[in-house]
Scaffold this motif. Structure first.
Motif, PDB file in Angstrom:
ATOM      1  N   GLN A   1       0.858  -1.184   0.000  1.00  6.39           N
ATOM      2  CA  GLN A   1       0.000   0.000   0.000  1.00  6.39           C
ATOM      3  C   GLN A   1       0.888   1.224   0.000  1.00  6.39           C
ATOM      4  OE1 GLN A   1      -3.072  -0.824   3.235  1.00  6.39           O
ATOM      5  NE2 GLN A   1      -1.666  -2.535   3.378  1.00  6.39           N
ATOM      6  N   MET A   2       0.797   1.983  -1.070  1.00  2.00           N
ATOM      7  CA  MET A   2       1.786   3.019  -1.324  1.00  2.00           C
ATOM      8  C   MET A   2       1.237   4.416  -1.086  1.00  2.00           C
ATOM      9  SD  MET A   2       4.028   3.200  -4.753  1.00  2.00           S
ATOM     10  CE  MET A   2       4.213   1.414  -4.673  1.00  2.00           C
ATOM     11  N   ASN A   3       2.021   5.222  -0.405  1.00  2.00           N
ATOM     12  CA  ASN A   3       1.698   6.631  -0.132  1.00  2.00           C
ATOM     13  C   ASN A   3       1.969   7.434  -1.406  1.00  2.00           C
ATOM     14  OD1 ASN A   3       3.520   9.263   1.489  1.00  2.00           O
ATOM     15  ND2 ASN A   3       1.316   9.121   1.297  1.00  2.00           N
ATOM     16  N   ASP A   4       1.189   7.134  -2.422  1.00  5.49           N
ATOM     17  CA  ASP A   4       1.506   7.600  -3.762  1.00  5.49           C
ATOM     18  C   ASP A   4       0.845   8.935  -4.076  1.00  5.49           C
ATOM     19  OD1 ASP A   4       2.844   7.242  -6.095  1.00  5.49           O
ATOM     20  OD2 ASP A   4       1.767   5.448  -6.711  1.00  5.49           O
ATOM     21  N   ALA A   5       1.494   9.713  -4.916  1.00  7.74           N
ATOM     22  CA  ALA A   5       0.835  10.889  -5.488  1.00  7.74           C
ATOM     23  C   ALA A   5       1.601  11.305  -6.727  1.00  7.74           C
ATOM     24  CB  ALA A   5       0.776  12.039  -4.496  1.00  7.74           C
ATOM     25  N   HIS A   6       0.893  11.934  -7.630  1.00 11.00           N
ATOM     26  CA  HIS A   6       1.505  12.475  -8.835  1.00 11.00           C
ATOM     27  C   HIS A   6       1.133  13.939  -8.942  1.00 11.00           C
ATOM     28  CE1 HIS A   6       1.554   8.153  -9.436  1.00 11.00           C
ATOM     29  NE2 HIS A   6       2.657   8.384 -10.098  1.00 11.00           N
ATOM     30  N   ILE A   7       2.155  14.751  -9.149  1.00  9.78           N
ATOM     31  CA  ILE A   7       1.933  16.197  -9.237  1.00  9.78           C
ATOM     32  C   ILE A   7       2.176  16.617 -10.684  1.00  9.78           C
ATOM     33  CG2 ILE A   7       2.716  18.465  -8.440  1.00  9.78           C
ATOM     34  CD1 ILE A   7       3.719  16.992  -5.884  1.00  9.78           C
ATOM     35  N   TYR A   8       1.162  17.200 -11.295  1.00 12.76           N
ATOM     36  CA  TYR A   8       1.256  17.657 -12.674  1.00 12.76           C
ATOM     37  C   TYR A   8       1.415  19.167 -12.627  1.00 12.76           C
ATOM     38  CZ  TYR A   8      -0.680  13.015 -13.224  1.00 12.76           C
ATOM     39  OH  TYR A   8      -0.877  11.666 -13.144  1.00 12.76           O
ATOM     40  N   CYS A   9       2.498  19.686 -13.197  1.00 14.17           N
ATOM     41  CA  CYS A   9       2.735  21.126 -13.069  1.00 14.17           C
ATOM     42  C   CYS A   9       3.451  21.664 -14.299  1.00 14.17           C
ATOM     43  CB  CYS A   9       3.542  21.415 -11.800  1.00 14.17           C
ATOM     44  SG  CYS A   9       5.176  20.683 -11.803  1.00 14.17           S
ATOM     45  N   THR A  10       3.529  22.983 -14.373  1.00 14.40           N
ATOM     46  CA  THR A  10       4.276  23.635 -15.447  1.00 14.40           C
ATOM     47  C   THR A  10       5.749  23.670 -15.041  1.00 14.40           C
ATOM     48  OG1 THR A  10       4.141  25.832 -14.457  1.00 14.40           O
ATOM     49  CG2 THR A  10       2.286  25.154 -15.837  1.00 14.40           C
TER      50      THR A  10
END
Lengths: 654, 654
Positions: free
Chosen positions: B388-397
């Motif tokens: 179980q992963m503390n995952d996140a993806h940040i999409y940015c300029t």
């Protein structure tokens, strides 16, 4: 002629017994009471079997006369309507063969082998023809035919499907044929006395394809669906409900409110929960966790895959394999995605030796299960392949069982109250004593005992329930919980089951105060069903206007011009501190446009900020269904709102 | 003899340049400075290459003399210790063939083809023999051999494996042979000047099987592991750490504290989280959610399976298939368990058109991923198949990138502080400009730019980092985060990656303020790693004595006799109201026994209730590591405890 003078005893529902001539009909009995009753009657229940009003009664019988306005009549009306529709279709479209046409929920259908598909215009023509047939008031007449004659007859008429149905019937079965005028059909009946009893409160709804005998290897037939009711008022109510349901379609609102999405490259039936949907999920899980915490549940977490041998032990692989995803071979073992959490919870129970002091043990998990549904069966959130289930298993002694079961039932009532579910029904499915050891675990005493306990629990809790004999699960009685949404649509929410058999199969045990080993009972329960189905239900139930505590975006701040943006930001920061889900709309748009945007997103509260609010250090509130509700201090507003959120108050809608 | 008079320029680390005779050795250079330096030196770095102190330097060079107490020397000491062990083994066990023996973290190993396995007694004998060899102080002598001679030599000695290694070496490679007295081995070097430099701070640890060349199709060799340090103090510290680590073994404490279990019928590497473990998980998730909420993240939920085509697009199937579970065929499509959450988050990003105003979009999910690990590799919670992963993806300029990256780094520091992680290192892996278009996406400017931004972010955040060239991921620079537990054991916690390539492959875009379309950058981040590994780490780090906010059972109420049970219950009810995780021990046991039970379960707080407490309406508190800390009012106690819990204070341990 002895029979003619013979009398039989007729027992009325109130217990009165009256001698009647042998061979008397239901209509005679009704007429003997009053001519108005005779007019209202449409069928009769004789020793629990529903038969035509015109059939002779030839033995002592308990009877119940069925009036047209009763619920039982409704199914007959729908079935007759299907017959009349079939006649109309064959009149208008020669060469069309009939197959089968049952009454269903809200109406009926009939499957035809038609030379060409029906159009919507055709449906209108058929409706008109049906009205003509009904107007003629032709009686429904029952006849019993010889099997071979029947086959020859239908073959000679070119009714290949009907002939095939008869050929496949067991030899000993009596073949009843019902005719209305010249048109006839193989049918078990019963039917109304005549076509006029059907009334005119029906409507043909749609045309769909359907495989002959439901098998996709067979020919595709054309199915016409109709809805049919006792009165125009009922019909109108139903049609209005459909219009409202379409407006509230969870797929439509789910898209508009950005609750969930599907993606072809991820796969059908596998919802991706967008941020707003994830808030719904997390709020519901929070509610469940709080409720279960109060109820003394422990939470566990288990993997989504497991060795096949575990599902062999649980019986899923032998009974349920078609609904499971195919196996993955890992190191020479078959692994499956879990269709249910039970075996994993049983394994956690079994991970320590247990004593009576620890019981009841209540293991809860919002576990995600995977079930294979045919792609054609998938439907929005209602039929999916991945489902997050409000699951728990309660392991208890026989003595503890009733209280535990009642507590589960009370949990339902609590949830119904919170979500404003006003109509519900618990369907208690019982075992059939004749099928012990076959369809049901051979524990006659335990069946009776647990069924009694379940019944008592339902009575004690004053729950609305009906009993359905012979529908229990293999291993114990179960309760299917039906709920109705605000617009009256029925949903199956969840199933509770009592389980005698599996705990033993898994070798679960506890020692009593004399150190003797026993097998616990197990209650499977999931009051909130799955997130997928429950959120689908809630979207329709609330038309997306969820109560404030559940609403993904609870409020939006609308400064009426750019110069109030700083004030707006300070209000925003303060609300955020209280974990209120608030947006701020600082676009350079007119106030009207900002309000419209908020309305489309169904945001329940708008905080409007202008010159006056900045000067007075106040905020103006606009609330969905209530319009402008005035100007207030921020601190006062926050305390009211937090109360509404924390107490999970119901939304006051219009 | 021109060369003899020739001089070369030697540049010292401080920049001084001194002319030295051609062919001078490191030892000569050291001796020219001081005899004590000559004694302390063990090797020399010449133009960034580490070589023997006795080798001639034949060109202008920047040099760095390596002293025995330096970190670089430690690897040489370990490597030499491996050589000495091999000699000792061959002396004691004739017929044993050597293969390879590198230095590793904390020590070294050597793989032997031995006629019979070594016993623990053998290890003691070998150690004694090694001490003798070291005591002799034999010099390590380097020689260069002809390839065929070398093969013939080793074959004649019956050293089949060594001969095979040489046969497989590239023809052009120089074959260096190092000897210590009569014993010799093929080796790249460098080595210490002589065996005595190894010292005696080593210990042989264990014997294990190892396949020749790591391939399970080959013969099984016997591997001896040793640990080796510069000083006895270092050795003692390491051995003590091992003893402490064994006491803190997460599998042992995990069982004692009922945190998790494995079940053979569920499958290896698939932990079942017991109620106490689930509390740890939920508290950590709560922390993550609060932190991410403050950081402007949105939460999403995605299914655990997906069509193979999605993982083809993401490149997982071509690069990562061996670590994935096998496919399931559903309706003619291959579905896989997800090894990573990225593609699902990308799909959620892509589910709406995006404008620059929405960016950065931060999608977070504690998603469960499944990866195939060989069953032999599985190890408690540290190497599992479900995570179980503390995952996140940040999409940015590009403009937003630096701030976003720094914010992620700050999040790490916040977590380190909360969990009392005092030692950490961020390893910034950079690209290799020579391998653009091959090993690295061919975006030279973007590489330099993002690497600079990452570096700047690390500097701005005053983070402890090192740069590692040529170790970046294919699609961007990455940071591996290493942490050290309270007893000094190193753990890989998480990886952060910058991603230029995948957003484009997935067609992700946003429109700028001129309505022009761009591809966003993506940051993959998981500061808390996986629950499995992180909780495994925390168990060791805290030896199970988690801080109060995290502790599964925070306190236990101990009435010292049955007559105080009612008072105990009232205290219990009050604590429960405040959601404090409290147990009550009303067993008819002596107080001492109840205290012992609580101690075994590592419950941090005991509330002892007797005559005096009941009379005074107080409670007496006993706290782990602090003993009795006095008598107090319940309300006062609750407010202190809630402060400790809500602020997630660190536990004051002894």
């Amino acid at each position: 002629m002895n029979k003619i003078n013979k009398e039989i005893s007729i027992t009325f529902p109130d217990g009165t017994i009256i001698k009647k001539p042998y061979g008397i009909t239901g209509l005679n009995i009704a007429a003997d009471i009053s001519s108005s009753l005779a007019k209202q009657s449409v069928a009769i229940e004789v020793n629990s079997e529903l038969i035509d009003l015109s059939r002779s009664i030839i033995e002592d019988a308990s009877i119940n006369i069925i009036k047209r306005n009763s619920d039982q009549a409704l199914e007959l009306i729908r079935h007759d309507c299907a017959h009349v529709m079939a006649e109309a279709v064959q009149l208008l479209f020669p060469g069309t063969q009939v197959t089968i046409g049952p009454a269903i929920e809200n109406g009926f259908y009939y499957d035809f082998a038609a030379p060409k598909p029906f159009t919507l215009d055709d449906l209108e023509k058929i409706e008109k023809q049906m009205l003509k047939i009904i107007e003629k008031d032709t009686p429904f007449v029952r006849d019993v035919w010889n099997r071979d004659d029947a086959i020859d007859y239908f073959k000679s008429k070119g009714e290949i499907y009907k002939a095939e149905i008869i050929e496949d019937l067991p030899e000993q079965e009596e073949l009843s044929i019902y005719s209305q005028g010249d048109w006839l059909d193989l049918c078990k009946g019963p039917h109304l006395p005549s076509t006029k009893h059907i009334g005119t409160s029906f409507k043909l709804m749609k045309v769909a394809g359907a495989y002959w005998r439901g098998d996709e290897k067979n020919e595709m037939l054309t199915r016409i669906y109709g809805t049919c009711w006792r009165t125009d008022k009922e019909l109108r109510k139903y049609l209005n409900m459909l219009v409202e349901a379409e407006k509230r379609d969870h797929r439509k609102i789910g898209k508009e409110m950005k609750i969930f999405t599907f993606d072809e490259e991820v796969g059908p039936g596998l919802p991706l929960w967008l941020p707003n949907g994830t808030i719904l999920i997390e709020e519901i899980e929070k509610l469940a966790k709080e409720t279960e915490e109060l109820g003394g549940y422990d939470r566990v977490k288990t993997p989504h895959i497991t060795k096949g041998s575990l599902y062999e032990k649980s019986g899923h692989l032998s009974h349920y394999k078609d609904s499971m995803f195919p196996a993955m071979d890992i190191d020479g073992n078959e692994y499956y995605l879990k269709p249910m959490n039970c075996p994993h919870h049983h394994k956690i129970y079994a991970s320590s030796p247990r004593t009576y002091k620890e019981l009841p043990i209540r293991l809860a998990e919002y576990g995600t299960c995977y079930r294979y549904e045919k792609s054609g069966q998938l439907f929005g959130l209602m039929r999916v392949r991945s489902m997050q289930m409000n699951d728990a298993h309660i392991y208890c002694t026989e003595e503890q069982f009733k209280k535990e079961f009642l507590d589960v039932c009370k949990m339902y009532l609590k949830y119904f109250d919170i979500f404003g579910i006003e109509k519900y029904e618990m369907r208690l499915s019982l075992h059939d004593p004749d099928k012990l050891g076959e369809k049901y675990v051979d524990e006659p005493k335990l069946w009776l005992k647990t069924e009694d306990l379940v019944r008592e629990a339902l009575e004690d809790g004053k729950l609305n329930y009906v009993e359905i004999p012979g529908e229990a699960a293999f291993y114990g009685p179960k309760i299917d919980v039906q709920v109705w949404s605000a617009i009256g649509k029925e949903f199956t929410l969840a199933t509770n089951q009592v389980d005698f058999a599996i705990p033993e199969k898994f070798g679960l045990s506890y020692t009593d105060n004399k150190n003797k080993s026993h097998t616990p009972l197990c209650i499977h329960r999931a009051p909130l069903g799955t997130h997928e189905r429950f959120i689908g239900f809630l979207i329709e139930h609330f038309a997306g206007n969820f109560p404030l505590w559940l609403m993904p975006v609870q409020m939006v701040i609308i400064p009426i011009s750019d110069k109030f943006n700083d004030y707006a930001q300070s209000i925003y920061d303060e609300l955020k501190k209280h974990k209120i889900r608030v947006n701020i709309d600082t676009r350079s748009e007119k106030m009207g446009a900002k309000i419209r945007t908020a309305e489309i997103s169904k945001i329940p509260i708008m905080i409007i900020l202008g010159e006056k609010e900045v000067q007075d250090k106040t905020i103006s509130i606009r609330r969905k269904f209530h319009g402008n509700i005035g100007t207030t201090q921020l601190s006062e507003f926050i305390s009211l709102i937090l109360e509404e959120i924390n107490e999970r108050k119901k939304t006051k809608s219009k």
